[in-house]
Design an enzyme around this catalytic site. Structure first.
Site, PDB file in Angstrom:
ATOM      1  N   ASP A 121     -58.138 -10.672 -21.913  1.00 57.19           N
ATOM      2  CA  ASP A 121     -58.586 -11.918 -21.299  1.00 57.19           C
ATOM      3  C   ASP A 121     -58.788 -11.730 -19.799  1.00 57.19           C
ATOM      4  O   ASP A 121     -58.276 -10.791 -19.195  1.00 57.19           O
ATOM      5  CB  ASP A 121     -57.598 -13.058 -21.579  1.00 57.19           C
ATOM      6  N   ASP A 152     -59.456  -5.990 -13.655  1.00 54.77           N
ATOM      7  CA  ASP A 152     -58.346  -6.738 -14.272  1.00 54.77           C
ATOM      8  C   ASP A 152     -58.803  -7.389 -15.564  1.00 54.77           C
ATOM      9  O   ASP A 152     -59.075  -8.577 -15.591  1.00 54.77           O
ATOM     10  CB  ASP A 152     -57.820  -7.780 -13.284  1.00 54.77           C
ATOM     11  N   GLU A 186     -52.824 -12.717 -21.560  1.00 61.86           N
ATOM     12  CA  GLU A 186     -51.952 -12.256 -20.483  1.00 61.86           C
ATOM     13  C   GLU A 186     -52.058 -13.143 -19.257  1.00 61.86           C
ATOM     14  O   GLU A 186     -51.069 -13.376 -18.552  1.00 61.86           O
ATOM     15  CB  GLU A 186     -52.295 -10.807 -20.129  1.00 61.86           C
ATOM     16  N   GLU A 212     -52.515  -2.144 -15.868  1.00 59.51           N
ATOM     17  CA  GLU A 212     -53.047  -2.958 -14.774  1.00 59.51           C
ATOM     18  C   GLU A 212     -53.574  -2.059 -13.646  1.00 59.51           C
ATOM     19  O   GLU A 212     -53.100  -0.933 -13.463  1.00 59.51           O
ATOM     20  CB  GLU A 212     -51.953  -3.876 -14.224  1.00 59.51           C
ATOM     21  N   HIS A 399     -59.228 -10.932  -9.727  1.00 61.16           N
ATOM     22  CA  HIS A 399     -59.418 -12.379  -9.580  1.00 61.16           C
ATOM     23  C   HIS A 399     -60.341 -12.741  -8.413  1.00 61.16           C
ATOM     24  O   HIS A 399     -60.511 -13.915  -8.109  1.00 61.16           O
ATOM     25  CB  HIS A 399     -58.083 -13.129  -9.408  1.00 61.16           C
TER      26      HIS A 399
END
Length: 432
Positions: A121, A152, A186, A212, A399
């Protein structure tokens, strides 16, 4: 890479747990950097770049924004890839479209189980105008692959899939078992992903890597977090005579400063001290009325060694100190959300493995660090699996608008993962 903690509900219904590999009786041992380095030409030959970039692009183009998730779209890319390379794949869907998968490839000889875990996700892309290319197009521009999830963590997932395929092309693991867990949810704390799988005993291994983005730095500790919803209740009065009331807003203002300036009792050598920040505050109803109520949400980051009980006790002590200066104001915790911190010892076999693989691939000792983010590492550590976080890509791009990963980072990450897999499990036809 997770942000806020979420409530952890009781296990939801779902399929019965599948058989899981038992841990080995003897502790696993990593091959030395020199032994791993000797395998690199074979591993590199089994990692064609012309496959790696399209794989990453296909994963980015699978829109898996959470919420609502839709990880089934990314699983539809990964499952046939893994099955084509000889992995047995099981999929799990605790909610429609919220797909996680576990893929296994068994070696010819008994040995340890190595788990690689990554999530499917991503977060919202935000304003498309802030991106140089459409955020779900997976555009290759020069040496950069752009897209939400490029670091990510669709890029690291592609690197791990390519590494797994490389091991398969060389005949598979010589010993033990290689397991890949590609999980849902997650970004909202994994209750329909790694948490769901862990509660059912489906995640078992002798060591694990969470992929990650870390610039291939070795991360063996992560912070936990508490989100504390607090309601202050005072005594209303006319604003012209504030001394007749007890302002909930004034108490909240003092509490914000007290929390953010607090020197907390704990300290961690990789993570530093705990922190507290108030991310939301709302109170009062009229400029000419002493406010009776104020609500705030506190983000209190925890370090290994702290517990939900110790953090709550310390926060309540700060609240009590502030309210002692505001007679007539009371406080109630209306909601408490908790995510455990996690740590793996420096001498754990999985740490030695990642150090050796990193040294073999990069020619240097990997920098070691902790992460302030909350990741799925905590579920694996809680399940008794020594776990580290390591992956390609810049974590500061996670992000962010314009997120990208370079082709070189992707290729180095794939080789790093292949070296780690081979360093613990060996490859068929090799004495390592």
């Amino acid at each position: 890479m997770q942000e806020p903690p979420r409530d952890e509900p009781a296990s939801s219904g779902g399929p019965a747990p599948a058989a899981t590999p038992a841990r080995t009786a003897a502790p696993p041992r990593a091959a030395a950097p020199a032994a791993i380095r000797a395998l690199l030409p074979r591993l590199e030959g089994a990692l064609p770049r012309q496959e790696l970039v399209p794989l990453a692009q296909a994963l980015i183009r699978a829109r898996t924004v959470n919420p609502p998730g839709g990880e089934a779209q990314a699983a539809a890319v990964a499952v046939p890839w893994l099955e084509r390379h000889g992995f047995d794949v099981a999929t799990y869907e605790p909610r429609p479209g919220r797909t996680s998968l576990i893929a296994r490839r068994q070696g010819a000889e008994p040995g340890p189980t190595l788990l690689w875990c990554g999530h499917l996700d991503v977060v919202e892309a935000g304003d498309p105008a802030a991106w140089p290319h459409p955020p779900f197009a997976g555009v290759l521009d020069g040496d950069r692959i752009y897209g939400r999830g490029a670091v990510d963590m669709k890029g690291p997932v592609a690197a791990a899939l390519a590494a797994a395929a490389a091991i398969a092309r060389l005949g598979g693991p010589r010993r033990g078992q290689l397991v890949l867990a590609l999980v849902a949810d997650e970004e909202t704390m994994g209750r329909h992903g790694a948490g769901w799988l862990a509660r059912r005993g489906l995640l078992r291994a002798d060591g694990a890597i969470v992929g990650e983005p870390t610039r291939l730095h070795l991360v063996r500790a992560q912070r936990g977090a508490a989100w504390i919803h607090l309601r202050l209740h005072g005594r209303p009065a006319h604003a012209a005579v504030p001394h007749l009331g007890a302002s909930a807003v004034a108490a909240a203002a003092r509490l914000v400063l007290a929390l953010e300036e607090r020197v907390w009792d704990a300290f961690h050598p990789l993570l530093g001290p705990p922190t507290a920040s108030v991310g939301r505050i709302r109170g009062g109803d009229s400029p000419n009325r002493v406010p009776e109520r104020c609500e705030l949400v506190i983000d209190r980051r925890a370090v290994p060694g702290e517990t939900a009980g110790s953090v709550r006790q310390e926060v309540e002590a700060v609240v009590a100190e502030v309210l002692a200066r505001h007679p007539g104001v009371t406080a109630t915790i209306t909601r408490w959300q908790w995510a455990e911190p996690a740590e793996t010892p420096a001498d754990a076999a999985i740490v030695e493995l990642v150090r050796a693989a990193g040294q073999a691939v990069t020619g240097q000792d990997l920098p070691e660090a902790g992460t302030v983010a909350v990741t799925d590492m905590r579920y694996l550590v809680a399940a008794g699996i020594p776990t580290v976080i390591a992956g390609p890509g810049r974590p500061d791009l996670a992000h962010a608008p314009g997120e990208f990963i370079t082709v070189d980072e992707l290729a180095q990450g794939a080789l790093f993962y292949a070296a780690a897999f081979a360093g613990w499990l060996g490859v068929a036809g090799s004495p390592a």
